[in-house]
Design an enzyme around this catalytic site. Structure first.
Site, PDB file in Angstrom:
ATOM      1  N   GLU A  41       0.877  -1.164   0.000  1.00 41.32           N
ATOM      2  CA  GLU A  41       0.000   0.000   0.000  1.00 41.32           C
ATOM      3  C   GLU A  41       0.919   1.220   0.000  1.00 41.32           C
ATOM      4  OE1 GLU A  41      -2.662   0.312   3.349  1.00 41.32           O
ATOM      5  OE2 GLU A  41      -3.449   2.218   2.582  1.00 41.32           O
ATOM      6  N   ARG A  84       5.682 -13.052   9.501  1.00 40.38           N
ATOM      7  CA  ARG A  84       6.306 -11.780   9.168  1.00 40.38           C
ATOM      8  C   ARG A  84       7.672 -11.670   9.827  1.00 40.38           C
ATOM      9  NH1 ARG A  84       3.200  -7.314   9.572  1.00 40.38           N
ATOM     10  NH2 ARG A  84       4.848  -5.961  10.350  1.00 40.38           N
ATOM     11  N   LYS A 112       4.924   0.850   9.175  1.00 42.71           N
ATOM     12  CA  LYS A 112       5.006   2.108   8.446  1.00 42.71           C
ATOM     13  C   LYS A 112       4.456   3.266   9.276  1.00 42.71           C
ATOM     14  CE  LYS A 112       3.266   0.152   4.755  1.00 42.71           C
ATOM     15  NZ  LYS A 112       2.604  -0.071   3.465  1.00 42.71           N
TER      16      LYS A 112
END
Ligand code: ATP
Ligand code: MG
Length: 564
Positions: free
Chosen positions: A45, A271, A281
């Site tokens: 994104e 992850r 982020k």
């Protein structure tokens, strides 16, 4: 991209490592004919710069495509205009390319498919599987139920197809305020998986979009977009992180209930979490916005842009991602592994040079003031392909303040009054006297060269104690050197309810402005890396106009010692 033929299952992973669980799945799908052309995707994104966690996902998705002769798409999952920007799109493209990967065909954008998604929303309404709901966010939460208790149906759940189609159209035309209505799938309000309790497909957001401008004021949810994007692109294996495992039934529901052109499958992996690092982020943006760092590419940032500016190489990051492997569970990796990967790469590949960080003047009293010589030094101890350097020499040289003491015990193998040390690639010298200023600080050392010691031991048999680096005062360059340390002092900066902003290392940056470098370094190109002998690995900063070097990493791991 390798051109390994698809299906040559024994050889497609060009090394002896056992296949990871995703490679096993793909190999089986190929061997058993379920997949005749692997397509993966990396779907960021564009709401921030990529971090080291994304590097793992990039190496995984592009790496699988390379190994199995398939393609990996770069697709911007740009369904939330509120937080997205073109700057991030450009930065992400640059990072993927820098890591050395090539995406299949054109860059993809979820927003390219907005018309198709809208058509599919109408399709769901027509088949009685979606409705416009007027509950506000808080009410919707109440109706949704909890992990233990089922939800209850929205009072708007039984609207007619005609009414739903009309309301959706009017939502699209901007007739309603943000939050006034949503489009929801009609699945099962008592489902054990909360994601299946009539999830939201569309929200009203009166925001301009970086790709579609003001064309839309309703935007699809991640869940309604992601699998359909995969299906449109013919993605075969849609690989995401574990937190999406609970969304998989919904992913599959859309694929089953829409006339999609292909049927992708979702797989999850653990992850990457690194100690002493935050990989979110949102939190990294906070560091930028609050001025804790100078930007997303500040060399202390765990962003790909930050590592690049700090002097990390794509090879080191890829090697690190290979070392940590791919698993089905989350874990925390020691940042020392990443540091090891870059140190190892630079040890093998970075040219050597000399840089005096804290200069101390040494006058060689028996060396004529009008004489100079030029010595030659290897570019690298085991790499003949790296160019050798010229080292000018004269009566005055600089050594590091740390490398001189008036007196010292035997463990100190540097310059001491009455003792000898070798200037690397040049003479052995012996110190006679320390000159001090009024404050008692040593500002100069008087020393002598020992004749005939370039490449030879002293003829009198008194050997030097050690070897130190130096540069000639008459022909060196000045530079600023920035020493970086870890950005966080806490091993788990954002664990539990800790505030990561309170674990910031106040000494993460030390700027040295008066460093003296051998003159060959004036020619260093932007980003070029070196080993400054006895000091560590450094690279020329790619942004500053002047001569500025960033410390990439020290010669050996000193953090553990500091802890102890
Ligand atoms: P963040 O939480 O930092 O915003 P994100 O997952 O929301 O990360 P996206 O842009 O949606 O960021 O991620 C793009 C891809 O990168 C996704 O497939 C995601 O699963 C993957 N990814 C993100 N963070 C990690 C991580 N720490 N380890 C492995 N993969 C990751
Ligand atoms: Mg995300």
């Amino acid at each position: 991209m390798t051109d390994t033929p698809l299906g040559s299952a024994e050889t497609e992973v060009g090394n002896d490592k056992p296949l990871n669980f995703l490679e096993q799945i793909i190999k089986k799908d190929i061997d058993e004919g379920r997949c005749n052309g692997l397509v993966t995707r990396f779907p960021p994104e564009p709401n921030g710069y990529l971090h080291i966690g994304h590097a793992k996902s990039i190496c995984l998705n592009f790496g699988l495509a390379e190994r199995f002769g398939g393609v990996c798409n770069l697709r911007f999952d740009d369904t939330n205009p509120a937080k997205e920007e073109m700057e991030y799109v450009e930065a992400i493209k640059a990072d993927v390319e820098w890591l050395g990967f090539t995406w299949g065909g054109d860059i993809k954008y979820a927003s390219n498919y907005f018309d198709q998604f809208y058509g599919w929303a109408q399709h769901l309404i027509k088949s009685g599987k979606a409705y416009v709901c007027d509950l506000n966010a808080e009410q919707a939460r109440e109706y949704r139920g909890t992990l233990k208790e089922g939800g209850k149906p929205s009072p708007y759940r039984e609207r007619s197809v005609e009414e739903n189609l009309d309301l959706l159209e009017r939502m699209k035309n901007g007739e309603f305020d943000e939050g006034a209505k949503t489009l929801r799938a009609k699945i099962d309000m008592s489902h054990g998986n909360i994601n299946m309790r009539d999830p939201i497909l569309y929200r009203i957001r009166k925001q301009s979009h970086h790709q579609t401008g003001d064309k839309w004021c309703i935007y699809p949810s991640y869940d309604f977009a992601h699998g359909q994007e995969d299906a449109i692109e013919g993605v075969t294996h849609s690989i995401c992180t574990l937190e999406f495992a609970d969304h998989r039934p919904l992913y599959e529901w859309f694929i089953e209930n829409l006339p999609v052109p292909s049927k992708p499958k979702q797989y999850e992996f653990g992850r990457l979490n690194l100690n002493y690092t935050v990989t979110s982020k949102r939190k990294l943006k906070q560091l930028v916005d609050e001025g804790v760092v100078t930007g997303w590419d500040d060399p202390r940032m765990p962003t790909i842009a930050g590592y690049r500016r700090r002097g990390y190489t794509p090879a080191a990051i890829r090697k690190f991602c290979e070392m940590i492997g791919v698993t089905k569970s989350d874990g925390v990796v020691d940042v020392a592994m990443l540091e090891h990967a870059i140190r190892d790469d630079l040890d093998k590949n970075a040219p050597r040079a000399m840089c005096v960080l804290n200069p101390l003047k040494v006058t060689l009293t028996n060396y004529p003031s009008d004489k100079t010589e030029v010595f030659t030094a290897a570019g690298h101890p085991n790499r003949d392909d790296l160019q050798s350097r010229e080292l000018p020499f004269g009566q005055v040289v600089y050594i590091d303040k740390e490398d001189f003491r008036e007196e010292a015990n035997k463990k100190y193998k540097r310059l001491v009054i009455g003792k000898r040390v070798r200037l690397r690639n040049a003479y052995v010298i012996e110190a006679d006297e320390a000159i001090k200023n009024d404050a008692g600080e040593i500002i100069e050392v008087k020393a002598r060269i020992i004749e005939n010691t370039v490449g030879n031991d002293p003829e009198d048999g008194v050997k030097p104690k050690g070897v130190i680096h130096w540069v000639a005062a008459h022909d060196c360059v000045d530079a600023e050197v920035r020493l970086y340390d870890r950005l966080f002092v806490d091993e788990a900066p954002d664990a539990g309810n800790k505030d990561f902003m309170e674990t910031i290392n106040p000494e993460s940056l030390t700027v040295l402005t008066n460093c003296k470098l051998e003159k060959s370094l004036a020619m260093a190109t932007a980003g070029q890396g070196f080993q400054f002998e006895r000091e560590g690995y450094f690279c020329r900063d790619a942004k500053e106009p002047g001569l500025v070097f960033n410390r990439t990493i020290g010669l050996r791991d000193s953090w553990g010692k500091k802890d102890a």
